[in-house]
Design a protein around this motif. Structure first.
Motif, PDB file in Angstrom:
ATOM      1  N   GLU A   1      33.461  49.111  34.222  1.00 55.18           N
ATOM      2  CA  GLU A   1      34.542  49.337  33.252  1.00 55.18           C
ATOM      3  C   GLU A   1      34.342  48.478  32.012  1.00 55.18           C
ATOM      4  OE1 GLU A   1      38.389  47.832  33.638  1.00 55.18           O
ATOM      5  OE2 GLU A   1      37.758  45.939  34.502  1.00 55.18           O
TER       6      GLU A   1
ATOM      7  N   LYS B   1      40.837  37.249  42.727  1.00 50.58           N
ATOM      8  CA  LYS B   1      41.084  36.817  41.344  1.00 50.58           C
ATOM      9  C   LYS B   1      42.190  35.766  41.317  1.00 50.58           C
ATOM     10  CE  LYS B   1      39.336  40.855  38.876  1.00 50.58           C
ATOM     11  NZ  LYS B   1      39.559  42.037  38.052  1.00 50.58           N
TER      12      LYS B   1
ATOM     13  N   ASN C   1      36.510  46.372  29.069  1.00 45.72           N
ATOM     14  CA  ASN C   1      37.819  45.739  28.824  1.00 45.72           C
ATOM     15  C   ASN C   1      37.963  45.380  27.351  1.00 45.72           C
ATOM     16  OD1 ASN C   1      38.714  45.210  31.770  1.00 45.72           O
ATOM     17  ND2 ASN C   1      36.649  44.360  31.694  1.00 45.72           N
TER      18      ASN C   1
ATOM     19  N   ASP D   1      32.345  44.991  32.684  1.00 45.94           N
ATOM     20  CA  ASP D   1      32.079  44.641  34.086  1.00 45.94           C
ATOM     21  C   ASP D   1      30.989  45.549  34.638  1.00 45.94           C
ATOM     22  OD1 ASP D   1      34.139  42.833  33.871  1.00 45.94           O
ATOM     23  OD2 ASP D   1      35.622  44.117  34.861  1.00 45.94           O
TER      24      ASP D   1
ATOM     25  N   ARG E   1      35.101  42.479  27.192  1.00 48.60           N
ATOM     26  CA  ARG E   1      34.195  42.229  28.310  1.00 48.60           C
ATOM     27  C   ARG E   1      33.803  43.548  28.950  1.00 48.60           C
ATOM     28  NH1 ARG E   1      37.699  40.307  31.737  1.00 48.60           N
ATOM     29  NH2 ARG E   1      36.416  41.510  33.167  1.00 48.60           N
TER      30      ARG E   1
HETATM   31 MG    MG Z   1      37.366  44.535  35.880  1.00 51.58          MG
END
Ligand code: MG
Ligand code: ADP
Length: 338
Positions: free
Chosen positions: A283, A230, A285, A270, A268
């Protein structure tokens, strides 16, 4: 409207002595500027409030806003993202994004997965480990994946997060318990393609605004969207917009997950494919990063031709609509349980 903006500024925490990892979730100056600019272009008056301490001081002084645009990640504990929304609820000041309950449930990946599982959303089998001794009792088939139960930004996630043996499980488990001083989530490893999907809206009015596949290039830490990947995303990650049946199947699951956890306005989800290519949710977010350049939500919007300003405009439309219709969430919950 007169809109206050609450945020945790990265540089402020670095100056206080927090290290790069501890401050990884916090926002940079340009994020605040971009939000501010967009809100002003929409005709609002803005005021920078800052973090929860600044907010508390101003509230005690009797200051009020028509709305607070809240992106505070908070400092520690399972309630760290809920602190600002809880204070604002108590003062009857409306704010963007999710409420304290949704934020704390989503923050704790173990609790979130119980809710998802109970709502019929596919998510890998898991256990939550509280201490070293629990690791010996893990009874799930390898390969497994380990992560701190309540962190973000892939903190604690590296090449050793995927484990194939008892020995690797013990080692990574002990290390995470020690380093993060919180339980560890152990779940089945999803070996397939990885996606992230953007949601705008609340309850039944939430919609999937697009998604992207996360592809790792040569030189990346292989197989996972890790902390390091990331950080070096510009050189080691490729984001490819998704459409057709892939977007359709990710979008359906993402919306189910979003509604199950009570996400509001934008966020969001995932996802990743399992060994037979079936998509599962990793997950949710509800407080997704909003940096115009680096954040996944902005990137996936950009790939679909949605500008940053347009994204913020749509978030504000959701907020305004929700505030004008306080029954929206209850209605959504009622229809789901019917
Ligand atoms: Mg994530
Ligand atoms: N069960 C899993 N199987 C395979 N990879 C996983 C799994 N869970 C997480 N990952 C990898 O770790 C990354 C970060 O995990 P995630 O649950 O999204 O936490 P964070 O809140 O840190 O983003 C994911 O983007 C994915 O690459």
């Amino acid at each position: 409207m007169k809109i206050g903006i609450t945020f945790d500024l990265y540089s402020e925490y670095l100056a206080l002595g927090y290290d790069e990892v501890a401050a990884a979730e916090f926002d940079s100056e340009d994020t605040i500027e971009n939000i501010e600019d967009s809100l002003r272009r929409l005709g609002h008056e803005t005021e920078r409030i800052g973090n929860v301490k600044h907010l508390m001081r101003l509230l005690l002084d009797g200051r009020r806003w028509d709305l607070v645009f809240n992106i505070c990640e908070g400092l520690s504990g399972f309630g760290r993202e809920s602190l600002v929304p809880a204070l604002l609820d108590n003062h009857e000041i409306p704010y963007t994004f999710s409420d304290p309950l949704a934020l704390s449930v989503a923050l704790h990946k173990g609790v979130a997965k119980r809710v998802l599982r109970d709502s019929g959303v596919p998510t890998p089998d898991f256990v939550v480990i509280e201490r070293d001794a629990d690791l010996a009792a893990v009874n799930l088939p390898f390969p497994l994946f380990l992560k701190p139960v309540a962190e973000g930004s892939s903190k604690g996630i590296d090449a050793e997060s995927r484990v194939n043996t008892r020995e690797q499980l013990e080692r990574k488990g002990q290390r995470l318990l020690q380093e993060f001083q919180q339980p560890v989530l152990v779940e089945r490893y999803l070996p397939g393609r990885e996606y992230t999907v953007g949601i705008i809206g609340t309850g039944l009015e939430a919609e999937c605004i697009g998604g992207m596949e996360i592809l790792l290039k040569e030189g990346a830490e292989p197989g996972i969207y890790s902390f390091q990947n990331k950080r070096e995303y510009e050189t080691v990650v490729e984001y490819r917009t998704i459409d057709g049946v892939v977007l359709e199947s990710c979008g359906v699951l993402a919306l189910q997950a979003w509604r199950a956890l009570g996400g509001r306005d934008a966020g969001r989800v995932d996802l990743r494919e399992d060994e037979v290519g079936r998509v599962e949710v990793m997950e949710v977010n509800p407080l997704a990063g909003l940096n115009a350049v680096r954040s996944d939500l902005s990137i996936l919007c950009r790939l679909r031709g949605i500008s940053y300003f347009e994204m913020i405009r749509r978030i504000m439309t959701s907020v305004e609509h929700r505030i004008g219709n306080p029954t929206l969430l209850q209605e959504s919950a009622r229809r789901r349980s019917a």
